[in-house]
Motif scaffolding. Structure first.
Motif, mmCIF file in Angstrom:
data_model
loop_
_atom_site.group_PDB
_atom_site.id
_atom_site.type_symbol
_atom_site.label_atom_id
_atom_site.label_comp_id
_atom_site.label_asym_id
_atom_site.label_seq_id
_atom_site.Cartn_x
_atom_site.Cartn_y
_atom_site.Cartn_z
ATOM 1 N N SER A 1 -14.109 16.686 11.985
ATOM 2 C CA SER A 1 -13.375 17.947 12.016
ATOM 3 C C SER A 1 -12.615 18.157 10.711
ATOM 4 C CB SER A 1 -12.386 17.961 13.186
ATOM 5 O OG SER A 1 -11.419 16.929 13.032
ATOM 6 N N LEU A 2 -12.193 19.392 10.527
ATOM 7 C CA LEU A 2 -11.380 19.729 9.364
ATOM 8 C C LEU A 2 -10.049 18.975 9.390
ATOM 9 C CD1 LEU A 2 -12.022 23.564 9.231
ATOM 10 C CD2 LEU A 2 -12.355 22.015 7.301
ATOM 11 N N LEU A 3 -9.475 18.808 10.577
ATOM 12 C CA LEU A 3 -8.198 18.115 10.690
ATOM 13 C C LEU A 3 -8.328 16.659 10.278
ATOM 14 C CD1 LEU A 3 -5.251 18.192 11.475
ATOM 15 C CD2 LEU A 3 -5.902 17.752 13.850
ATOM 16 N N ALA A 4 -9.395 15.994 10.722
ATOM 17 C CA ALA A 4 -9.620 14.612 10.302
ATOM 18 C C ALA A 4 -9.806 14.527 8.787
ATOM 19 C CB ALA A 4 -10.840 14.040 11.031
ATOM 20 N N GLY A 5 -10.540 15.487 8.220
ATOM 21 C CA GLY A 5 -10.704 15.512 6.770
ATOM 22 C C GLY A 5 -9.398 15.743 6.048
ATOM 23 N N ALA A 6 -8.554 16.638 6.571
ATOM 24 C CA ALA A 6 -7.267 16.904 5.942
ATOM 25 C C ALA A 6 -6.361 15.680 5.974
ATOM 26 C CB ALA A 6 -6.588 18.086 6.626
ATOM 27 N N LEU A 7 -6.396 14.936 7.083
ATOM 28 C CA LEU A 7 -5.547 13.744 7.195
ATOM 29 C C LEU A 7 -5.994 12.652 6.229
ATOM 30 C CD1 LEU A 7 -5.091 13.554 11.079
ATOM 31 C CD2 LEU A 7 -3.405 14.253 9.368
ATOM 32 N N VAL A 8 -7.303 12.458 6.092
ATOM 33 C CA VAL A 8 -7.769 11.422 5.176
ATOM 34 C C VAL A 8 -7.541 11.841 3.727
ATOM 35 C CG1 VAL A 8 -10.185 12.120 4.848
ATOM 36 C CG2 VAL A 8 -9.603 9.709 4.904
ATOM 37 N N LEU A 9 -7.637 13.137 3.442
ATOM 38 C CA LEU A 9 -7.334 13.610 2.090
ATOM 39 C C LEU A 9 -5.841 13.530 1.800
ATOM 40 C CD1 LEU A 9 -9.696 16.673 1.563
ATOM 41 C CD2 LEU A 9 -9.893 14.372 0.629
ATOM 42 N N THR A 10 -5.017 13.613 2.839
ATOM 43 C CA THR A 10 -3.580 13.415 2.654
ATOM 44 C C THR A 10 -3.295 12.000 2.168
ATOM 45 O OG1 THR A 10 -3.006 15.048 4.337
ATOM 46 C CG2 THR A 10 -1.358 13.371 3.846
ATOM 47 N N ILE A 11 -3.960 11.013 2.769
ATOM 48 C CA ILE A 11 -3.802 9.627 2.317
ATOM 49 C C ILE A 11 -4.264 9.490 0.873
ATOM 50 C CG2 ILE A 11 -4.539 7.241 2.716
ATOM 51 C CD1 ILE A 11 -4.885 7.941 5.656
ATOM 52 N N LEU A 12 -5.354 10.147 0.538
ATOM 53 C CA LEU A 12 -5.893 10.081 -0.817
ATOM 54 C C LEU A 12 -4.994 10.805 -1.811
ATOM 55 C CD1 LEU A 12 -8.518 9.062 -2.265
ATOM 56 C CD2 LEU A 12 -9.400 11.376 -1.970
ATOM 57 N N ASN A 13 -4.319 11.835 -1.348
ATOM 58 C CA ASN A 13 -3.547 12.708 -2.224
ATOM 59 C C ASN A 13 -2.096 12.269 -2.399
ATOM 60 O OD1 ASN A 13 -3.829 14.974 -3.872
ATOM 61 N ND2 ASN A 13 -2.944 16.340 -2.355
ATOM 62 N N LEU A 14 -1.569 11.518 -1.447
ATOM 63 C CA LEU A 14 -0.149 11.157 -1.476
ATOM 64 C C LEU A 14 0.281 10.423 -2.755
ATOM 65 C CD1 LEU A 14 0.874 10.124 2.159
ATOM 66 C CD2 LEU A 14 1.855 11.919 0.742
ATOM 67 N N PRO A 15 -0.453 9.411 -3.236
ATOM 68 C CA PRO A 15 -0.002 8.728 -4.454
ATOM 69 C C PRO A 15 0.106 9.663 -5.655
ATOM 70 C CG PRO A 15 -1.684 7.448 -3.338
ATOM 71 C CD PRO A 15 -1.653 8.771 -2.667
ATOM 72 N N ILE A 16 -0.870 10.540 -5.837
ATOM 73 C CA ILE A 16 -0.849 11.458 -6.979
ATOM 74 C C ILE A 16 0.325 12.418 -6.871
ATOM 75 C CG2 ILE A 16 -2.164 13.220 -8.213
ATOM 76 C CD1 ILE A 16 -4.686 11.958 -7.078
ATOM 77 N N LEU A 17 0.500 13.001 -5.683
ATOM 78 C CA LEU A 17 1.598 13.944 -5.495
ATOM 79 C C LEU A 17 2.953 13.263 -5.638
ATOM 80 C CD1 LEU A 17 0.439 16.202 -2.522
ATOM 81 C CD2 LEU A 17 0.848 16.905 -4.864
ATOM 82 N N THR A 18 3.098 12.075 -5.070
ATOM 83 C CA THR A 18 4.377 11.376 -5.142
ATOM 84 C C THR A 18 4.746 11.061 -6.578
ATOM 85 O OG1 THR A 18 3.991 10.390 -2.950
ATOM 86 C CG2 THR A 18 5.665 9.370 -4.338
ATOM 87 N N ARG A 19 3.789 10.559 -7.358
ATOM 88 C CA ARG A 19 4.072 10.236 -8.762
ATOM 89 C C ARG A 19 4.404 11.489 -9.556
ATOM 90 N NH1 ARG A 19 -0.410 6.536 -8.368
ATOM 91 N NH2 ARG A 19 -1.734 8.092 -9.362
ATOM 92 N N SER A 20 3.641 12.560 -9.356
ATOM 93 C CA SER A 20 3.898 13.778 -10.129
ATOM 94 C C SER A 20 5.233 14.412 -9.738
ATOM 95 C CB SER A 20 2.754 14.776 -9.940
ATOM 96 O OG SER A 20 2.645 15.176 -8.583
ATOM 97 N N PHE A 21 5.570 14.406 -8.447
ATOM 98 C CA PHE A 21 6.850 14.959 -8.009
ATOM 99 C C PHE A 21 8.012 14.116 -8.525
ATOM 100 C CE2 PHE A 21 5.025 17.143 -3.942
ATOM 101 C CZ PHE A 21 4.361 18.029 -4.760
ATOM 102 N N GLU A 22 7.865 12.798 -8.484
ATOM 103 C CA GLU A 22 8.937 11.931 -8.968
ATOM 104 C C GLU A 22 9.151 12.119 -10.460
ATOM 105 O OE1 GLU A 22 10.283 7.201 -8.897
ATOM 106 O OE2 GLU A 22 8.267 7.802 -8.244
ATOM 107 N N ASP A 23 8.072 12.232 -11.223
ATOM 108 C CA ASP A 23 8.195 12.481 -12.668
ATOM 109 C C ASP A 23 8.901 13.812 -12.926
ATOM 110 O OD1 ASP A 23 6.926 10.113 -13.229
ATOM 111 O OD2 ASP A 23 4.952 11.018 -13.522
ATOM 112 N N ALA A 24 8.562 14.835 -12.133
ATOM 113 C CA ALA A 24 9.194 16.144 -12.304
ATOM 114 C C ALA A 24 10.689 16.075 -12.002
ATOM 115 C CB ALA A 24 8.517 17.174 -11.402
ATOM 116 N N LEU A 25 11.061 15.328 -10.970
ATOM 117 C CA LEU A 25 12.481 15.195 -10.625
ATOM 118 C C LEU A 25 13.247 14.413 -11.689
ATOM 119 C CD1 LEU A 25 12.113 14.394 -6.808
ATOM 120 C CD2 LEU A 25 12.983 16.510 -7.801
ATOM 121 N N GLN A 26 12.628 13.378 -12.224
ATOM 122 C CA GLN A 26 13.310 12.550 -13.221
ATOM 123 C C GLN A 26 13.458 13.249 -14.570
ATOM 124 O OE1 GLN A 26 11.053 8.904 -13.241
ATOM 125 N NE2 GLN A 26 12.108 8.080 -11.447
#
Length: 293
Positions: free
Chosen positions: A132-157
């Motif tokens: 399902s799309l929901l299962a795909g979105a959840l697995v892409l969330t796991i894949l996407n979290l490190p990139i987003l977290t690093r980019s957001f942290e860099d922006a805040l710093q």
């Protein structure tokens, strides 16, 4: 050898290697566009794919990819932003935060096919979401979290420390300083990171083969009820994305014009990702210019 000659030689070598890399990337993009654009038309973009006949399009696959990007960003952006705020503004620099950052780095280096298999075992089988799309979105969330977290942290710093100190000196609470001073100052970097990560999600294939599925049932684009099995907005329906469609067409080759469909879909995929990158730069520039006034 004199330092001036050494510096000149090193500069020339760096420029040469950078030029070779740039030419290789441009040649690859040019090849995809030259071979794919002749097959792209409104009929190709707006007609459904055909299993055993020629003349099919990528309407459903293109929509599924865009819809999956939206679902993934709705889940991953709040999680990544909360994690970045904690690491940047609240966490004490000790072994725990170092372990968290190490875990983020390790998660970001995992192959997408491994995360896809994890999603298949957990979301598809264990949670019963099926393909399902929901299962795909959840697995892409796991894949996407490190990139987003690093980019957001860099922006805040990148927000100057003096601005935080000024807010605290005026009697503002830590949370108020974060929400009223730090977040607005980091907004251009946050938006840029969101759009760039959306481009990566749009082009992902390996993780979605095991979670979102390799087929797209007939859907009604006039049915806006997300709980209806035939609705195009139903997140629990299987959905073949554009990248998965390219892989499937090349691997199975059941349609007579498989090469044309594959080349056209690849051109659309590349152009869309390029648009994501250009949009990220434009929005980041406009937001930064607005806050600079």
């Amino acid at each position: 050898m004199r330092p001036e000659k050494t510096d000149k030689l090193a500069t020339m070598l760096i420029l040469l290697l950078a030029g070779i890399t740039g030419l290789a990337v441009l040649a690859f993009l040019a090849y995809l566009l030259v071979t794919g654009l002749p097959h792209v038309s409104w009929h190709f973009l707006l007609s459904p794919a055909k299993a055993f006949q020629s003349g099919g399009g990528i309407r459903d696959q293109l929509f599924n990819s865009l819809y999956l990007v939206v679902l993934t960003m709705l889940v991953s952006v709040p999680l990544a932003l909360c994690a970045a705020i904690y690491l940047s503004e609240y966490a004490v620099q000790n072994r725990l935060t170092a372990a968290i950052r190490l875990a983020v780095e390790v998660l970001g280096s995992l192959p997408s096919v491994v995360i896809g298999l994890f999603g298949y075992l957990v979301f598809v089988l264990q949670f019963g979401l099926d393909f399902s799309l929901l299962a795909g979105a959840l697995v892409l969330t796991i894949l996407n979290l490190p990139i987003l977290t690093r980019s957001f942290e860099d922006a805040l710093q990148q927000v100057p420390t003096l601005q935080r100190q000024a807010g605290l000196g005026l009697g503002m609470s830590k949370w108020r300083v974060t929400t009223k001073i730090v977040l607005p100052g980091a907004l251009p970097g946050i938006i840029t990171g969101m759009i760039l990560s959306a481009g990566r999600v749009f082009g992902e294939a390996a993780a979605l083969i095991y979670t979102a599925g390799q087929s797209t049932p007939a859907v009604d684009y006039g049915n806006w009820n997300p709980f209806s099995p035939t609705s195009f907005l139903n997140p629990l329906r299987p959905a073949e994305t554009l990248a998965v469609h390219i892989w499937k067409v090349n691997s199975e080759g059941l349609v007579p014009d498989a090469r044309a469909v594959s080349n056209g879909a690849a051109a659309v995929l590349i152009i869309t990702i390029l648009l994501f990158n250009l949009l990220a730069r434009l929005i980041g520039y406009l937001v930064k210019r607005r806050f600079a006034k």
